[in-house]
Design a protein around this motif. Structure first.
Motif, PDB file in Angstrom:
ATOM      1  N   SER A 352       0.835  -1.200   0.000  1.00 51.70           N
ATOM      2  CA  SER A 352       0.000   0.000   0.000  1.00 51.70           C
ATOM      3  C   SER A 352       0.867   1.246   0.000  1.00 51.70           C
ATOM      4  CB  SER A 352      -0.934   0.022   1.221  1.00 51.70           C
ATOM      5  OG  SER A 352      -0.213   0.170   2.424  1.00 51.70           O
ATOM      6  N   VAL A 353       0.329   2.292  -0.570  1.00 51.68           N
ATOM      7  CA  VAL A 353       0.932   3.631  -0.471  1.00 51.68           C
ATOM      8  C   VAL A 353      -0.234   4.613  -0.264  1.00 51.68           C
ATOM      9  CG1 VAL A 353       2.847   3.015  -2.024  1.00 51.68           C
ATOM     10  CG2 VAL A 353       0.883   4.236  -2.930  1.00 51.68           C
ATOM     11  N   PRO A 354       0.040   5.867   0.154  1.00 52.96           N
ATOM     12  CA  PRO A 354      -1.070   6.822   0.279  1.00 52.96           C
ATOM     13  C   PRO A 354      -1.850   6.915  -1.041  1.00 52.96           C
ATOM     14  CG  PRO A 354       0.891   7.700   1.324  1.00 52.96           C
ATOM     15  CD  PRO A 354       1.309   6.446   0.606  1.00 52.96           C
ATOM     16  N   ALA A 356      -3.317   9.101  -2.796  1.00 49.69           N
ATOM     17  CA  ALA A 356      -3.013  10.134  -3.790  1.00 49.69           C
ATOM     18  C   ALA A 356      -1.745   9.802  -4.593  1.00 49.69           C
ATOM     19  CB  ALA A 356      -2.849  11.496  -3.109  1.00 49.69           C
ATOM     20  N   ARG A 357      -0.836   9.023  -3.972  1.00 47.48           N
ATOM     21  CA  ARG A 357       0.405   8.692  -4.676  1.00 47.48           C
ATOM     22  C   ARG A 357       0.284   7.424  -5.502  1.00 47.48           C
ATOM     23  NH1 ARG A 357       4.514   9.366   0.388  1.00 47.48           N
ATOM     24  NH2 ARG A 357       3.436  11.172   1.219  1.00 47.48           N
ATOM     25  N   HIS A 383      -7.214  -2.548  -5.278  1.00 46.07           N
ATOM     26  CA  HIS A 383      -8.073  -1.651  -4.528  1.00 46.07           C
ATOM     27  C   HIS A 383      -7.497  -0.233  -4.529  1.00 46.07           C
ATOM     28  CE1 HIS A 383      -8.969  -5.734  -3.181  1.00 46.07           C
ATOM     29  NE2 HIS A 383      -7.846  -5.797  -2.495  1.00 46.07           N
ATOM     30  N   ASP A 386      -8.264   2.133  -1.655  1.00 49.55           N
ATOM     31  CA  ASP A 386      -7.615   1.825  -0.378  1.00 49.55           C
ATOM     32  C   ASP A 386      -6.112   2.091  -0.430  1.00 49.55           C
ATOM     33  OD1 ASP A 386     -10.101   0.731   0.264  1.00 49.55           O
ATOM     34  OD2 ASP A 386      -9.477  -1.300  -0.277  1.00 49.55           O
ATOM     35  N   ASN A 388      -4.129   0.279  -2.072  1.00 51.81           N
ATOM     36  CA  ASN A 388      -3.592  -1.083  -1.935  1.00 51.81           C
ATOM     37  C   ASN A 388      -3.747  -1.817  -3.259  1.00 51.81           C
ATOM     38  OD1 ASN A 388      -4.998  -4.068  -0.386  1.00 51.81           O
ATOM     39  ND2 ASN A 388      -2.920  -3.785  -1.113  1.00 51.81           N
ATOM     40  N   GLY A 425       6.384   6.184   0.793  1.00 56.08           N
ATOM     41  CA  GLY A 425       5.698   6.334   2.076  1.00 56.08           C
ATOM     42  C   GLY A 425       4.719   5.214   2.366  1.00 56.08           C
ATOM     43  N   GLY A 426       4.978   4.027   1.801  1.00 49.61           N
ATOM     44  CA  GLY A 426       3.997   2.954   1.884  1.00 49.61           C
ATOM     45  C   GLY A 426       4.356   1.839   2.837  1.00 49.61           C
ATOM     46  N   SER A 427       3.559   0.774   2.776  1.00 50.95           N
ATOM     47  CA  SER A 427       3.716  -0.394   3.640  1.00 50.95           C
ATOM     48  C   SER A 427       3.997  -1.637   2.804  1.00 50.95           C
ATOM     49  CB  SER A 427       2.438  -0.614   4.453  1.00 50.95           C
ATOM     50  OG  SER A 427       2.469  -1.882   5.088  1.00 50.95           O
ATOM     51  N   SER A 429       3.359  -4.511   3.736  1.00 56.19           N
ATOM     52  CA  SER A 429       2.266  -5.459   3.937  1.00 56.19           C
ATOM     53  C   SER A 429       0.975  -4.697   4.142  1.00 56.19           C
ATOM     54  CB  SER A 429       2.516  -6.366   5.143  1.00 56.19           C
ATOM     55  OG  SER A 429       1.414  -7.263   5.267  1.00 56.19           O
ATOM     56  N   ALA A 430       0.149  -4.669   3.106  1.00 55.78           N
ATOM     57  CA  ALA A 430      -1.106  -3.930   3.216  1.00 55.78           C
ATOM     58  C   ALA A 430      -2.139  -4.736   3.972  1.00 55.78           C
ATOM     59  CB  ALA A 430      -1.641  -3.579   1.839  1.00 55.78           C
TER      60      ALA A 430
END
Lengths: 479, 479
Positions: A352-354, A356-357, A383, A386, A388, A425-427, A429-430
């Motif tokens: 996942s990332v924000p 908007a990005r 998604h 989300d 994601n 700026g993401g994860s 593991s979403a």
């Protein structure tokens, strides 16, 4: 290896139904369902009530025996597979499968950990409500596992992940104490939120034995549309437009590259593109209404799409004319993973990332991966709303030795993709969690504050390291 | 007492603007605003950025100096008052008051901890959005404090407490590391949710330096109604009816006993009952719409109230005919505390129970308290839909020595009310937190699992006990 005298102590607590020792009965539960992780356990402990769980945990603490909590064993990251050396017992929650209560008035169901998700769906439907979280493994996945992994799925856009649906939990902590937190309080400021800490802890801080879950109104009517757009950025513009026009009735919003759609059309007999124009990207959108007195969701979705054409966001679009057509649209979405798999070996990332990005990330990260690893193709779907997506890097065309390619390239590609995610700026593991699969990458990327906090909490709750050892928390040499 | 050589070390880090040592400048910040708690501090440290906060925390850890994080100092439970022995310094976040970003497209504001709530309200309004959490202290309360106490207010029914509005946090942990968690990810399963742990931790696990906050659409139109009902049970039936009819546009739903309304009418000049019939209970209800194209909220509220009459739930009702009238209705609600206070000494409780049990609790707990403490009168008002009311026990009529009555009866009445709350499955702190005021009662009532978990987390994050000492966590002799 754990000796028979120890098993006998647990059997004395749980009785014959509570301890499984036949290797044939144990076999299905010591490997993960994808066949990537293989463990060993001489017994499965299967308590029938929270008091039995507490007794098992207290005895395990006394004896220094590690426990691997397990529900439906549907982890995507090896989160429920015991260690290979047989040093742990499986603590199955599957016998605790009572729906303790379900109140349509209060929109609340209290489920024991072993309740299977689709059984909760049926019970909610029977009461004129629904539980708005679903995923492919719904016929096996249990409430305890879904809470412990903060599960996601296709309805997160409107209803949130499991975290947003859990109003209370009951759990047994590693010291054997029972945490009584099932009373669904909308406001409660009695210190640190233990419930939030247990959600997504992957069974490393204790074991969830029951959860109070929020229900929502049943769906009275739905409209499903398919929209061709030029780019992920336009897909996001479409999402913002439909949200502005239709409020929070947008329940599904899935983005698919044209290439990925092509995989489905080539692989699944009888499928065809819902729209006639060939567009670079596609959006599957579902709008739901709980109240039949509202204007029909079809009419409202068509209104929003007209505006999207006017603003140059949509290239082509169709709203399903029947429930059968709506299902055909969703069948395409649900066939993506299988069709992708048929293209050959690939590495898959749940990231996942924000939001908007995300449009830029989908394009740039794929381009960068293909440039860095010549011959590969990379793309993502999922998604968008989300933030994601499932990001896939496929082996060069004609690669016959998939495992060999993964062994040679996997680590470098993992690092490359995860670095791009962190840069955005993401994860890493979403929704699938860390388990054992992503532990080392978490250690590499999480930063000292997060790793320090994870380790401190783990040591505080489970100082002997007996709960789901080897999962989530990086090993001493990993950070 | 902390010596001048230590203050000099902090001054070297922060410069002259960052350390306040003039006793006159310190005085307003060492007592709570209600004047119940009095502390001492030889200096207020006032860093200007997160790096300075991290440097202060690292130095404090090195020197063994305790820190009391402070925002607007509006705690209701003595949560921001330093210890009386001067053994701690105040760590003020008020200089960190930048709105780092505000995006109407992303419905997101990133605020530093020292941003005052009403300033965020104004900034959101300027961008055509709103931040849907408000409370009496909005002109002083800061974002850092509101997040650290998981603040509530009058809009929780629709938008949730602060916890539901925080998408990310930046914090400095007690070891001086910076937790970078401002990226607003809708899905993130990288282990234990550190953000959720810091929300509501009352500054005992570190200090929040910034938060990413969710914005919602501005209100386009509202309707405010006043309804007379026979009982709290009918008030809850009215809430369920309006939710079914009006979806999630019900933004305010406050319940008031007729006796309490009488206090306002007798105390505040120019007030009058909005309805003509004398009814035992009253409901103030607000319905909001973000979209002017929807049917007017007034029309929709009137439709719902017609149904409530039909079903015998409402006895009398009126919908405000103008914005001035709507404000007059709300002014009654906002005058309750002041008017109650004018009746004489009282003990006030901020409590919650599951929503479905609240109607019975409001009646039974008040009757029981009056029977057990002869001469007292007890009643409650507030956020029925959140399961959260303000429960008051007033001293017998004619009691002139309020402090004497509280000294004589307070502990017994506290225990009686809190026992009733626990018996109803509720929380002794719905929105104000624990601070120092409720610490001993938390110790008495929370049970071993919760207390053990709170202590373990505190020790894990802050092993030296330097963050907001004496708050939230029961003292060694208290549990």
């Amino acid at each position: 290896m754990i000796g028979q005298h120890i098993i006998a102590r647990f059997a004395a607590l749980l009785g014959p139904k509570g301890v499984i020792t036949d290797p044939d009965d144990i076999a299905p539960w010591v490997s993960d369902w994808r066949g990537r992780y293989h463990g060993a356990a001489v017994a499965i402990l299967s308590p029938a009530c929270v008091e039995e769980v507490a007794a098992v945990v207290a005895l395990a603490a006394e004896l220094g025996v590690a426990l691997v909590p397990q529900g439906g064993n549907t982890s995507m990251v090896g989160g429920a597979t015991p260690p290979a050396d047989g040093s742990a017992l499986i603590l199955s929650l599957r016998r605790m499968n009572r729906l303790r209560s379900l109140s349509a008035d209060d929109n609340l169901a209290i489920c024991e950990a072993g309740v299977i998700l689709s059984n909760l769906h049926d019970a909610a439907e029977g009461a004129g409500r629904r539980f708005p979280l679903s995923l492919g493994a719904k016929g096996s996945a249990t409430i305890g596992g879904l809470v412990s992994t903060n599960a996601g799925g296709t309805q997160v856009l409107r209803h949130g992940t499991m975290r947003a649906l859990v109003e209370g939990v009951e759990a047994v902590l590693p010291d054997g104490s029972i945490f009584h937190g099932l009373d669904a309080l909308k406001k409660d400021n009695r210190g640190y939120d233990i419930k939030q800490l247990l959600i997504g802890a992957e069974g490393t801080l204790g074991v969830i034995t029951a959860a109070a879950l929020r229900l929502v109104p049943a769906i009275a009517a739905r409209a499903v549309g398919w929209v061709g757009v030029a780019s992920p950025a336009d897909a996001l513009a479409l999402l913002r437009l439909t949200e502005a026009e239709l409020g929070n009735s947008v329940e599904g919003f899935e983005v698919i590259a044209d290439e990925t759609l092509g995989f489905v059309l080539g692989h699944i007999p009888g499928t065809r593109s819902p729209i006639e124009t060939r567009t670079p990207w596609h959006v599957l959108i579902e709008v739901d209404h709980a109240d039949l007195r509202d204007p029909g969701p079809g009419e409202r979705l068509e209104g929003a799409l007209a505006l999207a054409f006017e603003r140059g966001i949509a290239i082509d679009a169709v709203v399903a004319a029947s429930e059968a057509q709506a299902e055909a649209f969703w069948r395409i979405r649900e066939s993506l993973s299988e069709s992708e798999k048929a293209q050959g070996p690939a590495l898959q990332y749940d990231i996942s990332v924000p939001v908007a990005r995300m449009p830029a990330f989908m394009i740039e990260a794929a381009d960068a991966a293909m440039a860095r690893f010549p011959g590969t193709t990379a793309s993502s779907f999922g998604h968008l709303g989300d933030g994601n997506v499932h990001f896939h890097v496929r082996a060069p065309k004609g690669t016959s030795d998939g495992p060999g390619w993964i062994a040679a390239q996997g680590q470098a590609i993992n690092a490359f993709v995860h670095d791009a995610v962190v840069a955005a700026g993401g994860s890493i593991s979403a929704e699938h969690g860390i388990g054992q699969m992503k532990r080392a990458e978490l250690a590499r990327l999480a930063g000292p504050a997060r790793i320090g906090a994870l380790r401190a909490i783990k040591a505080a709750f489970d100082p002997k390291g007996l709960f789901n050892p080897g999962k989530l928390i990086p090993l001493p040499d990993e950070a």
